[in-house]
Design an enzyme around this catalytic site. Structure first.
Site, PDB file in Angstrom:
ATOM      1  N   HIS A 305     -10.202  -5.479   5.292  1.00 11.92           N
ATOM      2  CA  HIS A 305      -9.384  -6.100   6.324  1.00 11.92           C
ATOM      3  C   HIS A 305     -10.109  -7.326   6.841  1.00 11.92           C
ATOM      4  O   HIS A 305     -11.335  -7.320   6.939  1.00 11.92           O
ATOM      5  CB  HIS A 305      -9.138  -5.108   7.477  1.00 11.92           C
ATOM      6  CG  HIS A 305      -8.002  -5.496   8.331  1.00 11.92           C
ATOM      7  ND1 HIS A 305      -8.123  -6.400   9.361  1.00 11.92           N
ATOM      8  CD2 HIS A 305      -6.694  -5.134   8.289  1.00 11.92           C
ATOM      9  CE1 HIS A 305      -6.941  -6.564   9.923  1.00 11.92           C
ATOM     10  NE2 HIS A 305      -6.049  -5.820   9.287  1.00 11.92           N
ATOM     11  N   ASP A 362      -2.518   0.606   5.419  1.00 17.37           N
ATOM     12  CA  ASP A 362      -1.648   0.839   4.259  1.00 17.37           C
ATOM     13  C   ASP A 362      -2.151   1.938   3.334  1.00 17.37           C
ATOM     14  O   ASP A 362      -1.437   2.359   2.430  1.00 17.37           O
ATOM     15  CB  ASP A 362      -1.485  -0.469   3.464  1.00 17.37           C
ATOM     16  CG  ASP A 362      -0.723  -1.512   4.269  1.00 17.37           C
ATOM     17  OD1 ASP A 362       0.245  -1.122   4.943  1.00 17.37           O
ATOM     18  OD2 ASP A 362      -1.098  -2.693   4.234  1.00 17.37           O
TER      19      ASP A 362
HETATM   20  N1  CMC Z   1     -11.362  -4.061  -3.168  1.00 13.56           N
HETATM   21  C1  CMC Z   1     -12.503  -4.595  -3.673  1.00 13.56           C
HETATM   22  N2  CMC Z   1     -13.189  -5.601  -3.081  1.00 13.56           N
HETATM   23  C2  CMC Z   1     -12.709  -6.065  -1.915  1.00 13.56           C
HETATM   24  C3  CMC Z   1     -11.549  -5.550  -1.325  1.00 13.56           C
HETATM   25  C4  CMC Z   1     -10.876  -4.512  -1.987  1.00 13.56           C
HETATM   26  N3  CMC Z   1      -9.750  -3.996  -1.467  1.00 13.56           N
HETATM   27  N4  CMC Z   1     -11.306  -6.214  -0.178  1.00 13.56           N
HETATM   28  C5  CMC Z   1     -12.280  -7.117  -0.048  1.00 13.56           C
HETATM   29  N5  CMC Z   1     -13.144  -7.030  -1.091  1.00 13.56           N
HETATM   30  C6  CMC Z   1     -14.384  -7.810  -1.295  1.00 13.56           C
HETATM   31  C7  CMC Z   1     -14.054  -9.231  -1.723  1.00 13.56           C
HETATM   32  O1  CMC Z   1     -13.987  -9.326  -3.132  1.00 13.56           O
HETATM   33  C8  CMC Z   1     -15.199  -9.996  -1.130  1.00 13.56           C
HETATM   34  O2  CMC Z   1     -16.326  -9.787  -1.947  1.00 13.56           O
HETATM   35  P1  CMC Z   1     -17.437 -10.964  -2.116  1.00 13.56           P
HETATM   36  O3  CMC Z   1     -18.023 -11.165  -0.748  1.00 13.56           O
HETATM   37  O4  CMC Z   1     -18.397 -10.446  -3.112  1.00 13.56           O
HETATM   38  O5  CMC Z   1     -16.692 -12.170  -2.607  1.00 13.56           O
HETATM   39  C9  CMC Z   1     -15.466  -9.274   0.198  1.00 13.56           C
HETATM   40  O6  CMC Z   1     -15.016  -7.932  -0.011  1.00 13.56           O
HETATM   41  C10 CMC Z   1     -14.745  -9.880   1.391  1.00 13.56           C
HETATM   42  O7  CMC Z   1     -13.349  -9.888   1.080  1.00 13.56           O
HETATM   43  P2  CMC Z   1     -12.381 -11.110   1.340  1.00 13.56           P
HETATM   44  O8  CMC Z   1     -11.315 -11.118   0.304  1.00 13.56           O
HETATM   45  O9  CMC Z   1     -13.198 -12.368   1.485  1.00 13.56           O
HETATM   46  O10 CMC Z   1     -11.815 -10.706   2.767  1.00 13.56           O
HETATM   47  P3  CMC Z   1     -10.532 -11.282   3.444  1.00 13.56           P
HETATM   48  O11 CMC Z   1     -10.685 -11.085   4.880  1.00 13.56           O
HETATM   49  O12 CMC Z   1     -10.267 -12.671   2.978  1.00 13.56           O
HETATM   50  O13 CMC Z   1      -9.333 -10.381   2.859  1.00 13.56           O
HETATM   51  C11 CMC Z   1      -7.904  -8.527   2.536  1.00 13.56           C
HETATM   52  C12 CMC Z   1      -8.846  -9.251   3.503  1.00 13.56           C
HETATM   53  C13 CMC Z   1      -7.176  -7.439   3.325  1.00 13.56           C
HETATM   54  C14 CMC Z   1      -6.879  -9.513   1.990  1.00 13.56           C
HETATM   55  C15 CMC Z   1      -8.714  -7.891   1.395  1.00 13.56           C
HETATM   56  O14 CMC Z   1      -9.619  -6.954   1.918  1.00 13.56           O
HETATM   57  C16 CMC Z   1      -7.836  -7.245   0.337  1.00 13.56           C
HETATM   58  O15 CMC Z   1      -7.381  -7.929  -0.588  1.00 13.56           O
HETATM   59  N6  CMC Z   1      -7.543  -5.895   0.439  1.00 13.56           N
HETATM   60  C17 CMC Z   1      -6.627  -5.246  -0.460  1.00 13.56           C
HETATM   61  C18 CMC Z   1      -5.183  -5.523  -0.028  1.00 13.56           C
HETATM   62  C19 CMC Z   1      -4.791  -4.750   1.217  1.00 13.56           C
HETATM   63  O16 CMC Z   1      -5.054  -3.566   1.353  1.00 13.56           O
HETATM   64  N7  CMC Z   1      -4.115  -5.425   2.160  1.00 13.56           N
HETATM   65  C20 CMC Z   1      -3.641  -4.824   3.410  1.00 13.56           C
HETATM   66  C21 CMC Z   1      -4.360  -5.378   4.588  1.00 13.56           C
HETATM   67  S1  CMC Z   1      -4.140  -4.421   6.095  1.00 13.56           S
HETATM   68  C22 CMC Z   1      -2.478  -4.448   6.493  1.00 13.56           C
HETATM   69  C23 CMC Z   1      -1.883  -5.781   6.604  1.00 13.56           C
HETATM   70  O17 CMC Z   1      -2.480  -6.763   6.989  1.00 13.56           O
HETATM   71  O18 CMC Z   1      -0.693  -5.875   6.304  1.00 13.56           O
END
Ligand code: CMC
Length: 428
Positions: A305, A362
């Site tokens: 998140h 989720d």
């Molecule tokens: N699985 C594997 N690695 C992950 C995941 C995951 N679900 N989420 C984040 N990471 C890693 C990411 O690859 C990055 O690694 P590194 O620092 O080595 O590059 C690190 O953790 C930080 O992640 P980020 O993508 O920079 O974080 P963000 O704040 O930009 O993205 C997110 C947040 C929710 C989009 C992301 O965690 C994600 O894609 N999660 C899976 C999709 C999901 O469950 N979404 C629902 C979010 S909650 C409800 C809502 O908002 O609707």
């Protein structure tokens, strides 16, 4: 308190703002005018786009409050309609206010008859979120006249009630259309959640038994979805609404933003991911390894998140709810076992620990939607139904804060400095 920025040997003083719970923000509103500089923050990871009194999140501690009230209390004691009122109008409604609000919702439960023809002509293959965004935007066709210029308390109250009430009708009718059954209309004697369940699951040949456990489960799901401050879809509603377009179109844009798999679309993706783990015999361990592999686009859906660096408090509530309700009903959902194994593995894995990745809302919501009987491709529609009061509250808060500015970020241009037009026959 203020902050100093030193650039090109010049000192620039910046105000520091403090939020209710001592969050600190450096105010850069005058930066461009005073210095010609802009800030660079892709994904707005460090940008506060507004001041808001609606929802408070402490992502480090896993705290979520609506208008100051902890989410745990609302999930236990309140109803979705009360929470909607709280978010939009800033206080819990007294009896008279709650009755007036409910009455406005009842008055708005029907769809304009022409909307039914419109709905009838949408191809049956359409994803329910595409259908929902279309139908919500079409409210400005079928119920014109509520534009920002006309904005006052009375018109706003009707617009808000129309959206909260009609999204329920649109969702239930689109489901009925998808299974080829006649529409079931809202009943005046039923409350919001009961009505939705009845509209979804009763038919001319089968009346639906309204089970208190199922009603409460759906109530809790909608409460937990109701607001989450400046997330992607809410920021979209504010950004689109800042052009002074009408509320329906602003909300339609929010619905489209919610659909994406990184946002609300993740709830559908979680169940599909768990099903593919089960079907392809991919072990939970392999699933975790795959999600860590940077060359593989696969992510552990329902994990991570932008704001929470701790267990999402909504996921905590839903996990307990799912476990208790499945056990009470003696339902064995093999996907729940897979989910819990994945969670256990992830929470003890260095990759997830270092990045502070925990289950988000989720991860467990889908089990409850499955138990209620909601089809997987409608999970995000349910999220939208829950988020509706939050979007409306933010649109109202923005319009009530005078003056507000149109949302318009800057950029750092990195393209050609200057180029000449080349006629087509001379192009390479
Ligand atoms: N699985 C594997 N690695 C992950 C995941 C995951 N679900 N989420 C984040 N990471 C890693 C990411 O690859 C990055 O690694 P590194 O620092 O080595 O590059 C690190 O953790 C930080 O992640 P980020 O993508 O920079 O974080 P963000 O704040 O930009 O993205 C997110 C947040 C929710 C989009 C992301 O965690 C994600 O894609 N999660 C899976 C999709 C999901 O469950 N979404 C629902 C979010 S909650 C409800 C809502 O908002 O609707």
């Amino acid at each position: 308190m203020n902050a100093e920025l030193i650039y090109d040997n010049k000192k620039i003083n910046l105000n520091v703002l403090t939020g209710t719970n001592n969050e600190i923000a450096i105010d850069i509103t005058g930066l461009r005018n005073d210095t010609g500089l802009i800030t660079y923050d892709p994904g707005y990871q460090n940008t506060g786009s507004c001041q808001s009194a609606i929802t408070f999140i402490d992502g480090e501690k896993g705290i979520l409050r609506y208008r100051g009230i902890p989410i745990e209390q609302l999930a236990e004691k309140s109803s979705f309609i009360e929470v909607s009122y709280l978010l939009i109008y800033g206080k819990l409604p007294n009896r008279a206010e709650r009755a007036a609000f409910s009455e406005r919702l009842s008055l708005n439960a029907l769809l304009h008859e022409d909307m039914l023809h419109y709905l009838g002509n949408i191809p049956p293959t359409a994803h329910p979120m595409a259908l929902l965004s279309n139908m919500v935007n079409s409210l400005s066709v079928y119920y014109p006249g509520f534009y920002v210029e006309d904005y006052n308390n009375e018109t706003f109250n009707m617009m808000a009630a129309r959206l909260i009430s009609k999204i329920r009708t649109i969702a239930a009718f689109s489901y009925k259309k998808s299974i080829g059954e006649p529409f079931v209309y809202a009943r005046e004697d039923l409350l919001y959640v009961q009505n939705f369940l009845n509209m979804m699951f009763s038919s001319p040949v089968k009346s639906y038994h309204l089970d208190p456990d199922i009603i409460r489960t759906l109530e809790v799901l909608l409460i937990l979805h109701a607001d989450h401050e400046q997330n992607c879809s809410t920021s979209t509603v504010r950004l689109v609404g800042s052009s002074k377009v009408n509320l329906y179109s602003s909300i339609c844009a929010g619905i489209c933003a919610l659909w994406g798999p990184l946002h609300g679309g993740a709830n559908q993706q979680v169940i599909e991911m768990l099903e593919s783990v089960r079907n392809s015999k991919l072990s939970p361990k392999e699933c975790i390894e795959r999600s860590k592999d940077k060359k593989n686009p696969f992510r552990l859906m329902g994990f991570g998140h932008r704001v929470y660096r701790n267990y999402d408090p909504r996921a905590k509530i839903l996990k307990e709810y799912a476990k208790k309700l499945l056990a009470k009903r003696k339902v064995v959902d093999p996907l729940l076992d897979i989910a819990m194994q994945l969670e256990e593995l992830a929470l003890s894995d260095d990759y997830f620990i270092e990045r502070k990745l925990y289950p988000n809302v989720d991860f467990y919501s889908g089990f409850l939607y499955r138990l209620i009987g909601i089809p997987t491709n409608m999970f995000t529609v349910m999220f939208a139904m829950g988020r509706m009061p939050g979007w409306i509250a933010h649109w109202k808060e923005m319009h009530d804060s005078v003056p507000f500015k149109i949302g318009r970020p800057r950029q750092l241009y990195i393209g050609e400095p200057l180029a000449d037009y080349v006629p087509v026959d001379k192009r390479k």
